[in-house]
Structures are given as structure tokens and as C-alpha cells.
Design a protein around this motif. Structure first.
Motif, PDB file in Angstrom:
ATOM      1  N   LYS A   1     -24.472 -19.375  30.294  1.00 12.34           N
ATOM      2  CA  LYS A   1     -23.184 -19.380  29.592  1.00 12.34           C
ATOM      3  C   LYS A   1     -23.142 -18.275  28.550  1.00 12.34           C
TER       4      LYS A   1
ATOM      5  N   GLY B   1     -17.773 -21.374  20.757  1.00 10.79           N
ATOM      6  CA  GLY B   1     -18.284 -20.372  21.697  1.00 10.79           C
ATOM      7  C   GLY B   1     -19.474 -19.578  21.189  1.00 10.79           C
TER       8      GLY B   1
ATOM      9  N   ASN C   1     -19.242  -3.847  31.554  1.00 10.18           N
ATOM     10  CA  ASN C   1     -18.549  -4.033  30.276  1.00 10.18           C
ATOM     11  C   ASN C   1     -19.370  -3.468  29.130  1.00 10.18           C
TER      12      ASN C   1
ATOM     13  N   LYS D   1     -17.777 -21.871  31.898  1.00 10.38           N
ATOM     14  CA  LYS D   1     -18.804 -20.915  32.310  1.00 10.38           C
ATOM     15  C   LYS D   1     -19.279 -20.047  31.161  1.00 10.38           C
ATOM     16  N   SER D   2     -18.421 -19.832  30.167  1.00  6.04           N
ATOM     17  CA  SER D   2     -18.814 -18.984  29.045  1.00  6.04           C
ATOM     18  C   SER D   2     -18.865 -19.830  27.778  1.00  6.04           C
ATOM     19  N   HIS D   3     -19.948 -19.688  27.014  1.00  4.70           N
ATOM     20  CA  HIS D   3     -20.140 -20.528  25.836  1.00  4.70           C
ATOM     21  C   HIS D   3     -21.380 -20.045  25.122  1.00  4.70           C
TER      22      HIS D   3
ATOM     23  N   SER E   1     -22.444 -17.967  22.927  1.00  7.59           N
ATOM     24  CA  SER E   1     -22.828 -16.550  23.004  1.00  7.59           C
ATOM     25  C   SER E   1     -23.286 -15.971  21.677  1.00  7.59           C
TER      26      SER E   1
ATOM     27  N   TYR F   1     -22.502 -15.003  30.408  1.00 10.35           N
ATOM     28  CA  TYR F   1     -21.368 -14.923  31.332  1.00 10.35           C
ATOM     29  C   TYR F   1     -20.358 -13.837  30.966  1.00 10.35           C
ATOM     30  N   ARG F   2     -20.075 -13.681  29.666  1.00  7.22           N
ATOM     31  CA  ARG F   2     -19.006 -12.725  29.333  1.00  7.22           C
ATOM     32  C   ARG F   2     -19.477 -11.277  29.317  1.00  7.22           C
ATOM     33  N   PHE F   3     -20.779 -11.071  29.564  1.00  8.17           N
ATOM     34  CA  PHE F   3     -21.291  -9.701  29.568  1.00  8.17           C
ATOM     35  C   PHE F   3     -21.675  -9.274  30.976  1.00  8.17           C
ATOM     36  N   THR F   4     -21.127  -8.182  31.424  1.00 10.97           N
ATOM     37  CA  THR F   4     -21.654  -7.594  32.646  1.00 10.97           C
ATOM     38  C   THR F   4     -22.123  -6.217  32.222  1.00 10.97           C
TER      39      THR F   4
END
Ligand code: TXA
Ligand code: MG
Length: 322
Positions: A308, A138, A317, A217-219, A221, A311-314
Motif C-alpha cells: 500500500k 494515508g 512517476n 490499494k494505496s495507504h 505512505s 502503490y502510488r509510486f511507479t
């Protein structure tokens, strides 16, 4: 290239150990693909979930026959045009290939890398080499030996072949009876492949996510928040942020600016992508704001990696975490 280093590394592979080595795309973490215990070490070292299968690297098209259920003639056509090179082909596997390599899938992903060190290592080891990218699962892919050492501290044998020349991972395609599907976009585009073999349209959205974990979708990073944005998101203090630019046009006031390509060349942008992200991850900025690239040709593959990574960051957050 030092023959002694290759011989030493091949010995490690044959004894069931791990070797990190350069390819033209990114560095790989290799083990004998036919030795399940050795392959298990790759998953442990990378902290990779067991559902994510590995690419098997070969040095000669003839090496493929024992690994596949039956030899698909399309492999020969693709090999002629794209191998050695950054194309990975997924086909039904033979029983010789341990299930741990394919994460239980009935298929195998095959690739002949275009790198002298990688090819010599496979030939000298005299076995197919299973190798994912040599990073923690990841996280950012490695394009230099230093990137590998930064993430995989326990791997003793890292062959230094300098910086990789392509910079993003291979295109992964699956061969189905009706045509091929793209599981992961790369430098070799769908339209280049379509010149030689038929394509069969399946929207990626319609494939089960685990058809290929490359579809997750998330990778890829960095260890800091990454946003894709043409301008800068409101409320972000850009004096603490980095800008990753493609067009060379950006607002004043960023703490650091990195350019993907001075000439707006997508190939050059691909080469520099992970290098720039590693540099920014190590810097003292709070977040990385990336300019979106045109989603055509190689731009599709670069934006795939960036989306990707983002993806885990908005933004929400992000504010909760600082
Ligand atoms: O350029 C590359 O492909 C690099 C270098 C080292 O060769 N390798 C690489 O490996 O990027 P890795 O493990 O990071 O990515 C392999 C991708 C994953 O998305 C995995 O899910 C997919 O290939 N894959 C492997 N075997 C598969 C299979 N049997 N069916 C579907 N997808 C497969
Ligand atoms: Mg990877």
C-alpha cells in the motif's frame, strides 16, 4: 503510569475533545464514540475522508452489548483468546452508535487494546473510545508519541507511553453468518483465528473496495517514493537511496541502510516497520527501496502495508517528479 494524566485526558474525552494515546499496535486518536461532534473532530484533524469508518475501543466485553445489534457468541470466544489484543471484530451495530463512527455502514468495528494506558483511559472516561491511528490520512502510522506530534500538530493531549510493542495495526475481521473474513491482515493471523471460529472464503479482490477502506490499494505512505524490489531498480542512483533490508543482504552503495530485524524475525520486523519508515522519511534520501519479505504468517501483514505504501509510486512517476 500517571493517574493524573489519565484523569485529565478522560476529562478532555468527556468534554468532547481529542486525546492521542498509545495502544500495543500504533498510537490512536481518540474521542467519545457516542458523541458525534467529538468524532467529527477526529475526521477533521486527520483529514480523513468521511467514508472511512473508525474502530471503537472498549475495556470490558460487557461494554459491547449496548453497541451491537445482537451479541454474537463468537465475540465471546474471540475475546477469550485474543483480547485484550490486536484483533478488531466487525459486527452489526446498534442505533446507539452514531453513523459518523461507522461512516454510514450498518456495522461497528470493536477492539480491546492490550495497553494499560489505553485501558485506563477507556475505564476512566466511562465511554467507548473511537480511535483511528493518530496520523494524517494515508500517511505513516505512528508508533511513538513523537510520530504523533510530527503529524498532528493541533492535538494538545498526547499521552506518551513510549514505543508501541507490536508496531502494525490490528487484524480486522468481519463476522458473517457463514464465517469470518479478514478485512486487514495483522499479527493475529487467519489460521490462528480459524482454530476457534469458522472462516468463510471471500477473495479480497472480490470484496467492494469500500467494504472496508482498509482494503484500499494505496495507504500508509511515506512522503518519499517507496519501491519494493529484491535488487535495485535499473536507473536508480542508489547513492541517493535508502535500503530497507530484512535478509541483511544488499548491494553496496546505498546512502542509508535500515534493518527490519537482525535475526530475520517477522515479529521484530513488524515492530520496526513504521519506526524505520518514519526515520527514512525524515532523512535526505530521494527514495526508499524495500526488500520484499516472505508472504507467510506475519509477513502477509507487513507486505500488505508495504504494497500500500508503494502503490502510488511507479518508477515512471518518480522520474517525472525529480
Ligand atoms: O491497531 C489498530 O487497529 C489501531 C489502534 C489505534 O487501535 N487503529 C487503527 O485504526 O488502525 P484505523 O482507523 O487506522 O483503521 C481502521 C480500519 C480501517 O481500515 C477501517 O476501514 C476499518 O478498520 N473499519 C472500521 N470500521 C469498520 C466497519 N464498520 N466495517 C469495516 N471496516 C471497518
Ligand atoms: Mg490508519
Amino acid at each position: 503510569m500517571d493517574k493524573n494524566i489519565i484523569a485529565e485526558a478522560a476529562k478532555i474525552i468527556n468534554e468532547g475533545g481529542l486525546v492521542a494515546f498509545p495502544t500495543e499496535t500504533v498510537y490512536g486518536l481518540g474521542a467519545n464514540a457516542l458523541n458525534p461532534e467529538a468524532v467529527a473532530q477526529i475526521f477533521l484533524e486527520k483529514e480523513r475522508p468521511s467514508f472511512d469508518p473508525l474502530i471503537v475501543h472498549i475495556a470490558d466485553v460487557n461494554d459491547i452489548r449496548p453497541l451491537v445489534k445482537e451479541f454474537d457468541p463468537r465475540i465471546e470466544i474471540l475475546a477469550k483468546h485474543f483480547w485484550p489484543g490486536p484483533l478488531t471484530i466487525v459486527v452489526p451495530k446498534s442505533d446507539l452508535v452514531p453513523d459518523i463512527v461507522s461512516s454510514g455502514l450498518p456495522t461497528i468495528a470493536l477492539r480491546m487494546p492490550n495497553n494499560k494506558i489505553a485501558l485506563s483511559l477507556i475505564k476512566e472516561s466511562a465511554c467507548p473510545i473511537a480511535a483511528p491511528s493518530a496520523n494524517k490520512f494515508g500517511m505513516l502510522s505512528p508508533t511513538s508519541a513523537d510520530h504523533v506530534r510530527k503529524q498532528l500538530k493541533n492535538v494538545k493531549c498526547v499521552i506518551d507511553g513510549g514505543e508501541t510493542t507490536i508496531g502494525i495495526e490490528s487484524t480486522v475481521i468481519a463476522l458473517h453468518s457463514k464465517g469470518f473474513q479478514v478485512l486487514r491482515p495483522g499479527i493475529i493471523t487467519k489460521s490462528e483465528i480459524e482454530k476457534y471460529i469458522p472462516y468463510f472464503e471471500v477473495e479480497i479482490e472480490n470484496l467492494p473496495e469500500m467494504a472496508s477502506p482498509g482494503l484500499m490499494k494505496s495507504h500508509y505512505s511515506p512522503n518519499k517514493p517507496l519501491f519494493i524490489s529484491l535488487g535495485y531498480p535499473e536507473n536508480i542512483d542508489i547513492s541517493k537511496a535508502a535500503r530497507l533490508s530484512f535478509s541483511g543482504i544488499y548491494s553496496d552503495g546505498y546512502k542509508i541502510i535500515e534493518h527490519l530485524s537482525k535475526n530475520k524475525n517477522l515479529k521484530e520486523a513488524a515492530v520496526n516497520l513504521f519506526k524505520a519508515l518514519h526515520k527514512l522519511e525524515e532523512s535526505d534520501v530521494e527514495c526508499i527501496i524495500v526488500e520484499p519479505l516472505p508472504e507467510e504468517g506475519i509477513g502477509i501483514a507487513i507486505m500488505d502495508r508495504l504494497k500500500k505504501a508503494a502503490y502510488r509510486f511507479t518508477i515512471d512517476n518518480f522520474y517525472k517528479s525529480i
